[in-house]
Design an enzyme around this catalytic site. Structure first.
Site, PDB file in Angstrom:
ATOM      1  N   ALA A  83       0.860  -1.185   0.000  1.00  0.00           N
ATOM      2  CA  ALA A  83       0.000   0.000   0.000  1.00  0.00           C
ATOM      3  C   ALA A  83       0.890   1.226   0.000  1.00  0.00           C
ATOM      4  CB  ALA A  83      -0.902   0.002   1.229  1.00  0.00           C
ATOM      5  N   ALA A 128       4.247   4.083   3.256  1.00  0.00           N
ATOM      6  CA  ALA A 128       3.855   2.839   2.587  1.00  0.00           C
ATOM      7  C   ALA A 128       3.865   1.714   3.618  1.00  0.00           C
ATOM      8  CB  ALA A 128       4.834   2.511   1.458  1.00  0.00           C
ATOM      9  N   LYS A 129       3.255   0.627   3.302  1.00  0.00           N
ATOM     10  CA  LYS A 129       3.359  -0.582   4.132  1.00  0.00           C
ATOM     11  C   LYS A 129       2.960  -1.752   3.257  1.00  0.00           C
ATOM     12  CE  LYS A 129       4.214  -1.422   8.555  1.00  0.00           C
ATOM     13  NZ  LYS A 129       5.018  -0.582   9.452  1.00  0.00           N
ATOM     14  N   GLY A 130       3.526  -2.912   3.542  1.00  0.00           N
ATOM     15  CA  GLY A 130       3.173  -4.074   2.745  1.00  0.00           C
ATOM     16  C   GLY A 130       3.368  -5.335   3.533  1.00  0.00           C
ATOM     17  N   ASP A 169       9.630  -5.453   9.296  1.00  0.00           N
ATOM     18  CA  ASP A 169       8.496  -5.238  10.207  1.00  0.00           C
ATOM     19  C   ASP A 169       8.237  -6.595  10.860  1.00  0.00           C
ATOM     20  OD1 ASP A 169       6.362  -2.900  10.561  1.00  0.00           O
ATOM     21  OD2 ASP A 169       5.266  -4.772  10.649  1.00  0.00           O
TER      22      ASP A 169
END
Ligand code: NAD
Length: 439
Positions: A83, A128-130, A169
Site C-alpha cells: 500500500a 507505505a506498508k506491505g 516489520d
C-alpha cells in the site's frame, strides 16, 4: 522522483463508504484509527478539506500472488500487498510484514501512519506498508527466501530507491531485506542497496538501526520526564515487551539513571520496586520469551504491569493494549507509546480526560524510520557512518521533532497525539498546496 501527488488516487465509492465511524468502537482497525486521527488533527487546522479527503485514501494498493515451491514439492500460493499512501514529500517508505493477519486494509492503515511518522520527523519520505499473509514460522529458511525473492519480483516495478523503499516489520528481519536487495539488484544488473533499509551492515545496512526505535523511545521519555518536572534519577518506569523496542528503551533509561521497576514479555513480567538490572534480563533476541527466568521479588501479568503505580509506563509490545476497559486503571503519570498503536481511541479519550499525557508512537518510536533514512543516505552516497555519528544525528532529529510537537502542544492546548498529528499534517498539506494539482 515519484509520481505527481494528485494523479490517479484510486478512491472508489466502496472505499468512501468504508469511512471510520464517528464514535470509536473496540477493537478498531489500523485504518479506522488512522482516519479518525487524521480528521481529529484536521479539525484543528485551516487546511483545504480536499487535501484531507485525499489523505484518507491511499494513492495505490498493489495486490500480488506469490507462488512458491514448498519442501515437499507442492506449490503454495500466498497473497502479498504493498500500500502506497502519499508521496508528496518524497519516495514511499515503510515496512514489510509476514503475518497471517496481513490484509489490504491493515496495510493501508499502517501506510497512513508511516506518512504521519515521516512528516513529524521531517524526513523526505511518504508512507507505505506491505506484507504477505503467511505465518513465517510455518516456512523453512529456504522457503522464506524463495517467498521473499518471488514477492520482490512481483512488486519490482513499484519499488526502488527513488520510488518506494521497504524495511523490516513483524516477521521479517535484516536477512529478509538482504534477499530483497539481492533479488532486486539481480534484475537491475547492478547492486542497488538503497532499495531497502534494515539490511545487515555488511551489505549497506546502518550501524545502530536495530536499536534506533528503542533509543528514540528512551530519548522522548527522557524529554517528557524533564518537561513534567521530574528528575530522571527519581523516576520509576515499567516497560511492556522486552523485544527490540522495549529492551533497548529500558536499558538506556536504566543507564541514564531511571528506576526501571518492571519489564515483561508475552508470558508476563518481573517486578522489583527497588529497580531491576535490565542488562541482566535476556531480551527477546538473545533468548526469546525468557524474561520470567530472571530472578525478581515479584512477577506481574501484562495487564497488571500497565496498571502499576509508576511515573512512566511504556507499552512496547503490541497494539491495542490500553483500551476503554483499563484506561481508568492506569496509575502512571506519563504514557510513552513504544509499540505502534498501543492505545485505542477510546482509551486515548479517557486518558486525556484524566490529564494523563500520552506521547504518541509516531513521535516516540520514529527512531527506526529516522535511522532507515540515514541508511538510505549512506547507501546512495556509498559511505558508511560510525555508530557514534548515527546516534548523534538521531539525537538531533528526535530533539527537533520533540520541540516542534511541544510547540503545538503548548500553543493549542491539545493532546500530545493531536500536537504530533498537527505538525505532520501541516507539513503534508503545505507540500500538497505548494506542488498543486496535476495537470
Ligand atoms: P519484538 O518481536 O522484538 O518484541 C516484542 C516483545 O513483545 C517480545 O518481548 C514479546 O515476548 C512481547 N510480546 C508479544 N506479544 C505480547 C503480548 N500479547 N503481551 C505482552 N508482550 C508481548 O518486537 P519489536 O520490534 O520490539 O516491536 C514491538 C512494537 O514496536 C510493535 O508494535 C512494533 O510494530 C513496534 N515498532 C517496532 C519497530 C522496529 O523497528 N523494531 C519500530 C517502530 C515500532
Amino acid at each position: 522522483m515519484t509520481m505527481p501527488p494528485t494523479s490517479t488516487s484510486a478512491t472508489t465509492r466502496a472505499e468512501r463508504d468504508d469511512e471510520a465511524p464517528e464514535e470509536p468502537t473496540e477493537p478498531e482497525s489500523a485504518l479506522e484509527t488512522a482516519r479518525r486521527q487524521l480528521q481529529h488533527a484536521a479539525d484543528h487546522l485551516d487546511i483545504d478539506p480536499n487535501v484531507v479527503e485525499r489523505l484518507k485514501h491511499p494513492k495505490k494498493v498493489h495486490e500480488v500472488t506469490v507462488p512458491i515451491e514448498r519442501e515437499n514439492g507442492d506449490v503454495e500460493v500466498y497473497t502479498g500487498y504493498r500500500a502506497q499512501h502519499d508521496s508528496v514529500r518524497g519516495p514511499f517508505k515503510g515496512g514489510l510484514r509476514y503475518h497471517p493477519d496481513v490484509t489490504r486494509e491493515e496495510c493501508v492503515g499502517l501506510s497512513m501512519w508511516m506518512t504521519w511518522k515521516c512528516a513529524v520527523m521531517d524526513i523526505p519520505f511518504g508512507g507505505a506498508k506491505g506484507g504477505i499473509a503467511v505465518n513465517p514460522k510455518d516456512l523453512s529458511t529456504e522457503e522464506t527466501e524463495r517467498l521473499t525473492r518471488r514477492f520482490t519480483d512481483e512488486i519490482r516495478s513499484v519499488i526502488g530507491p527513488t520510488t518506494d523503499i521497504p524495511a523490516p516489520d513483524m516477521g521479517t528481519d535484516p536477512q529478509t531485506m538482504a534477499w530483497l536487495m539481492d533479488a532486486y539488484s539481480m534484475q537491475e544488473g547492478e547492486t542497488v542497496p538503497g532499495v531497502v533499509t534494515g539490511k545487515p551492515p555488511v551489505v549497506g545496512g546502518s550501524e545502530g538501526r536495530d536499536a534506533a526505535p528503542g533509543r528514540s523511545v528512551a530519548i522522548i521519555a527522557r524529554e517528557a520526564i524533564e518537561y513534567y518536572d521530574k528528575e530522571i534519577r527519581e523516576t520509576s518506569v515499567a516497560v511492556q515487551g522486552f523485544g527490540s523496542v522495549g529492551s533497548n528503551a529500558a536499558k538506556l533509561l536504566d543507564d541514564w539513571g531511571a528506576n526501571v521497576v518492571a519489564v515483561s514479555d508475552v508470558n508476563g513480567g518481573v517486578y522489583d520496586p527497588n529497580g531491576l538490572d535490565t542488562h541482566a534480563i535476556p531480551s527477546h533476541h538473545e533468548e526469546p520469551e525468557a524474561v520470567l527466568t530472571h530472578e525478581a521479588p515479584e512477577t506481574v501479568t501484562n495487564d497488571e504491569l500497565l496498571e502499576l503505580d509508576v511515573d512512566v509506563v511504556i507499552p512496547a509490545a503490541i497494539g491495542n493494549v490500553l483500551t476503554a476497559a483499563n484506561a481508568d486503571e492506569v496509575a502512571a503519570d506519563i504514557v510513552i507509546e513504544g509499540a505502534n498503536g498501543p492505545t485505542t481511541s477510546a482509551a486515548s479519550a479517557i486518558l486525556a480526560e484524566r490529564d494523563v499525557p500520552v506521547i504518541p508512537d509516531i513521535l516516540a518510536n520514529a527512531g527506526g524510520v529516522t535511522v532507515s533514512y540515514f541508511e538510505w543516505l549512506q547507501d546512495i552516497n556509498r559511505r558508511a557512518w560510525s555508530l557514534e555519528r548515527v546516534n548523534e544525528e538521531l539525537e538531533t532529529e528526535m530533539l527537533a521533532a520533540w520541540r516542534a510537537v511541544r510547540e503545538e502542544f503548548e500553543a493549542r492546548d491539545v493532546t500530545w497525539r493531536d500536537a504530533a498529528y498537527i505538525v505532520a499534517l501541516s507539513r503534508i498539506a503545505e507540500a500538497h498546496e505548494a506542488r498543486g494539482l496535476w495537470p
